[in-house]
Design a protein around this motif. Structure first.
Motif, short mmCIF file in Angstrom:
data_model
loop_
_atom_site.label_atom_id
_atom_site.label_comp_id
_atom_site.label_asym_id
_atom_site.label_seq_id
_atom_site.Cartn_x
_atom_site.Cartn_y
_atom_site.Cartn_z
N TYR A 387 0.83 -1.20 0.00
CA TYR A 387 0.00 0.00 0.00
C TYR A 387 0.87 1.26 0.00
O TYR A 387 1.80 1.38 0.79
N THR A 388 0.53 2.18 -0.90
CA THR A 388 1.25 3.45 -1.00
C THR A 388 0.26 4.60 -0.98
O THR A 388 -0.96 4.39 -1.03
N LYS A 389 0.79 5.80 -0.93
CA LYS A 389 -0.04 7.00 -0.99
C LYS A 389 0.69 8.05 -1.81
O LYS A 389 1.90 7.93 -2.08
N ILE A 425 2.35 10.78 -10.45
CA ILE A 425 2.40 11.21 -9.06
C ILE A 425 3.37 10.32 -8.30
O ILE A 425 3.29 9.09 -8.37
N ALA A 426 4.32 10.92 -7.60
CA ALA A 426 5.27 10.15 -6.80
C ALA A 426 4.54 9.42 -5.67
O ALA A 426 3.61 9.96 -5.08
N GLN A 427 4.97 8.20 -5.41
CA GLN A 427 4.33 7.37 -4.39
C GLN A 427 5.29 7.11 -3.24
O GLN A 427 6.49 6.93 -3.45
N VAL A 428 4.74 7.06 -2.03
CA VAL A 428 5.52 6.71 -0.84
C VAL A 428 4.73 5.68 -0.04
O VAL A 428 3.49 5.63 -0.14
N PRO A 429 5.40 4.84 0.76
CA PRO A 429 4.67 3.84 1.57
C PRO A 429 3.77 4.51 2.61
O PRO A 429 4.08 5.60 3.10
N VAL A 430 2.67 3.86 2.92
CA VAL A 430 1.84 4.34 4.02
C VAL A 430 2.61 4.18 5.33
O VAL A 430 3.49 3.32 5.45
N THR A 431 2.31 5.00 6.31
CA THR A 431 3.04 5.01 7.57
C THR A 431 2.15 4.50 8.70
O THR A 431 0.95 4.23 8.53
N ARG A 438 -6.42 1.01 12.75
CA ARG A 438 -7.04 0.20 11.70
C ARG A 438 -6.97 -1.28 12.08
O ARG A 438 -6.02 -1.72 12.70
N THR A 439 -7.98 -2.03 11.67
CA THR A 439 -7.99 -3.47 11.93
C THR A 439 -7.78 -4.29 10.67
O THR A 439 -7.51 -5.48 10.74
N ASN A 440 -7.92 -3.65 9.49
CA ASN A 440 -7.82 -4.42 8.25
C ASN A 440 -6.40 -4.49 7.69
O ASN A 440 -6.07 -5.39 6.93
N TYR A 441 -5.52 -3.53 8.04
CA TYR A 441 -4.10 -3.63 7.69
C TYR A 441 -3.32 -2.70 8.61
O TYR A 441 -3.88 -1.74 9.16
N THR A 442 -2.04 -3.01 8.79
CA THR A 442 -1.25 -2.27 9.78
C THR A 442 0.01 -1.64 9.22
O THR A 442 0.60 -0.79 9.86
N ASN A 443 0.45 -2.05 8.04
CA ASN A 443 1.63 -1.44 7.44
C ASN A 443 1.54 -1.49 5.93
O ASN A 443 0.57 -2.02 5.38
#
Length: 561
Positions: A387-389, A425-431, A438-443
């Motif tokens: 996952y990225t943002k 658009i440049a992408q970076v990892p979610v933090t 969140r309960t559905n994903y953590t990193n």
């Protein structure tokens, strides 16, 4: 008489109630169900596309209606891989290429790169070279295949043959390029952008990206509004915005938004579950055993030869029939191909998909693991999420990749492949801040979730945070140097530790048999793996696209009503 009067009174009451209910059942097409306000009024206010019917199939795609199926092998496991235990899965509806991506389709990609990022210029040479298929995959130390090395990709005789020598990473980059080119044309055809700009005005610093256009339209085409707002005045409904979703000023210009329904979702590699479901094509039969997984091939039946009287005995796919037998006896019982065959040489399956068995095996999106974790998820199963943002500048605007920001990945082979292009658009990892509570994903990286992380390792009790040698999937690691590095590629960076597996987070699944495989591998349930940065002469790919909206096409929905 009294009965007739009572009946008339009942009929009058029934009609009155019916009329009252009809009046209360409002048509909210042009009014808000939430507030009652007008939608799309000339006075302004909320604008929305209330005339949207359903998603169109993108170029090259056919519709695959989703459903449930038994994913995995129910035939004999001759290879004793134990990596495809049957599980019940459900797949949403989607679209899929009716054929594998061909040499001609991939050459269009290469020609576009050559035009926009001329390899004659030092700054762009690596972009084009990184996208080139590896034609040397055809070489064999005890075979003469130089004809394919020199001709298979570019000669028109092979134009409609599936492209090979393409790594998983290259296939992903092609998919991203294809998404942008299709949506760029849609905007032009609908009159939102300058006509012909994709041929005459696009260059390295002024390219179109779908996500950039949707998130920061004023920055599309390098900020050149003569292109992005150069089309004829459109009659279609779009919102007259002063700002985009990120607060960037649009200078009073009008742009298409996602809610207008003009742009298509992304082209991408299909997931393993989607590919296997599409290959089985259970939609064409109503047999319980087939539904439970007893269907062996994309066609109905247990054999590879045609049972139809008009073509009885003909092979139904292009595969290796035996040792030293890649096509059969010439002129008799021949499958029509020595290596790959032209697409559509064999009948499609019941979804209208060609060559879902044989010809070339195909990359799918998933990271390989020996098991499918259906206990955690049995809906749209996929392993490989990272996952990225969007990267955001200090002033709060979205960061768009510039000419100086092109990023390259150095593969284990030492080859460089561009992973970001100007205009994207440049992408970076979610933090951790993004995933807090969140309960559905953590990193960000979920590739080894529940399989390969420390919790699932047999070393869990003695596992130390710094002890990377105890990881479950410990395939050899390669740290190939940059091509500009003076260090030798052949002898550098190889991990000489004893290893127990070739599996890693950089190893991807490929499905289906090829011209080089025996009939055993034609079973859609079979699954194999290969490093994502390497290529072969028997693996190609095709694209998929998610469907938004209803599960069924319009005709079927109408029939149900």
């Amino acid at each position: 008489m009294k009965i007739n009067i009572a009946f008339k009174a009942f009929l009058t009451f029934f009609l009155a109630v019916g009329l009252l209910s009809c009046n209360n059942s409002r048509d909210y097409k042009n009014n808000s169900r939430a507030t009652g306000w007008d939608i799309n009024s000339d006075e302004g206010g909320f604008q929305y596309n209330t005339d949207y019917k359903e998603q169109e199939a993108g170029p090259g795609l056919v519709f695959v209606e989703g459903g449930t199926f038994t994913m995995g092998q129910v035939q004999d496991d001759v290879m004793h891989d134990w990596n495809n235990t049957p599980t019940q899965q459900h797949v949403q509806s989607f679209y899929m290429d009716e054929t594998e991506v061909t040499n001609m389709m991939y050459m269009e990609y290469l020609d576009w790169l050559k035009k926009v990022f001329p390899p004659t210029e030092e700054n762009y040479r690596k972009i084009y070279n990184g996208a080139l298929p590896d034609t040397l995959v055809w070489r064999n130390r005890l075979g003469y295949n130089e004809t394919m090395v020199n001709n298979y990709l570019r000669h028109p005789a092979y134009g409609n043959y599936p492209v090979v020598g393409v790594s998983w990473i290259q296939a992903v980059e092609f998919s991203k390029w294809r998404t942008d080119r299709v949506n760029e044309l849609r905007l032009e055809e609908e009159g939102y952008t300058k006509e012909g700009a994709r041929y005459t005005d696009v260059k390295a610093g002024s390219t179109f990206s779908t996500e950039t256009y949707l998130n920061a339209p004023s920055l599309a085409y390098g900020g050149n509004t003569e292109i992005s707002q150069g089309g004829k005045e459109s009659q279609k409904m779009i919102e007259n915005q002063s700002q985009d979703s990120l607060g960037n000023s649009l200078g009073g210009q009008t742009y298409v938004q996602r809610k207008d329904g003009v742009l298509l979702p992304e082209y991408r590699l299909p997931t393993e579950a989607e590919w296997e479901y599409a290959a089985l094509a259970l939609v064409g039969i109503r047999d319980y055993n087939a539904y439970r997984g007893r269907k062996k091939y994309p066609w109905d039946g247990q054999y590879t030869r045609n049972n139809d009287m008009r073509a009885q005995g003909d092979q139904l796919a292009n595969f290796k029939q035996g040792k030293g037998d890649y096509g059969g006896i010439a002129g008799w019982s021949d499958d029509g191909a020595d290596i790959t065959a032209e697409v559509k040489s064999y009948n499609p399956n019941d979804f209208g998909l060609y060559d879902m068995a044989g010809n070339v095996a195909e990359w799918v999106a998933d990271v390989y693991r020996p098991k499918i974790d259906d206990e955690f998820n049995d809906f749209n199963y996929y392993r490989g999420n990272v996952y990225t943002k969007n990267a955001i500048n200090e002033d709060g605007t979205v960061k768009v990749v510039g000419l100086e920001d092109i990023q390259f990945d150095t593969l284990s082979t030492g080859r460089l492949v561009a992973r970001s292009f100007p205009g994207e658009i440049a992408q970076v990892p979610v933090t951790e801040e993004d995933t807090y509570m969140r309960t559905n994903y953590t990193n960000s990286d979920q590739r080894n979730f529940r399989d390969g992380d420390k919790q699932s390792s047999r070393y869990y009790q003695s596992y130390q945070e710094t002890d990377e040698s105890k990881r479950m999937y410990n395939s050899p690691q390669y740290n190939a140097p940059n091509r500009n590095d003076s260090t030798s590629i052949a002898g550098s960076g190889y991990d000489n530790q004893k290893r127990t597996t070739l599996i890693s987070d950089e190893v991807r699944v490929y499905k289906g048999g090829s011209w080089k495989d025996r009939a055993y591998w034609l079973d859609p349930a079979q699954r194999r793996y290969f490093p994502q940065g390497m290529a072969t002469d028997y693996i190609g790919f095709r694209n998929a696209m998610s469907r938004v909206g209803s599960k069924s096409l319009g005709e079927k929905k109408k029939a149900r009503n």
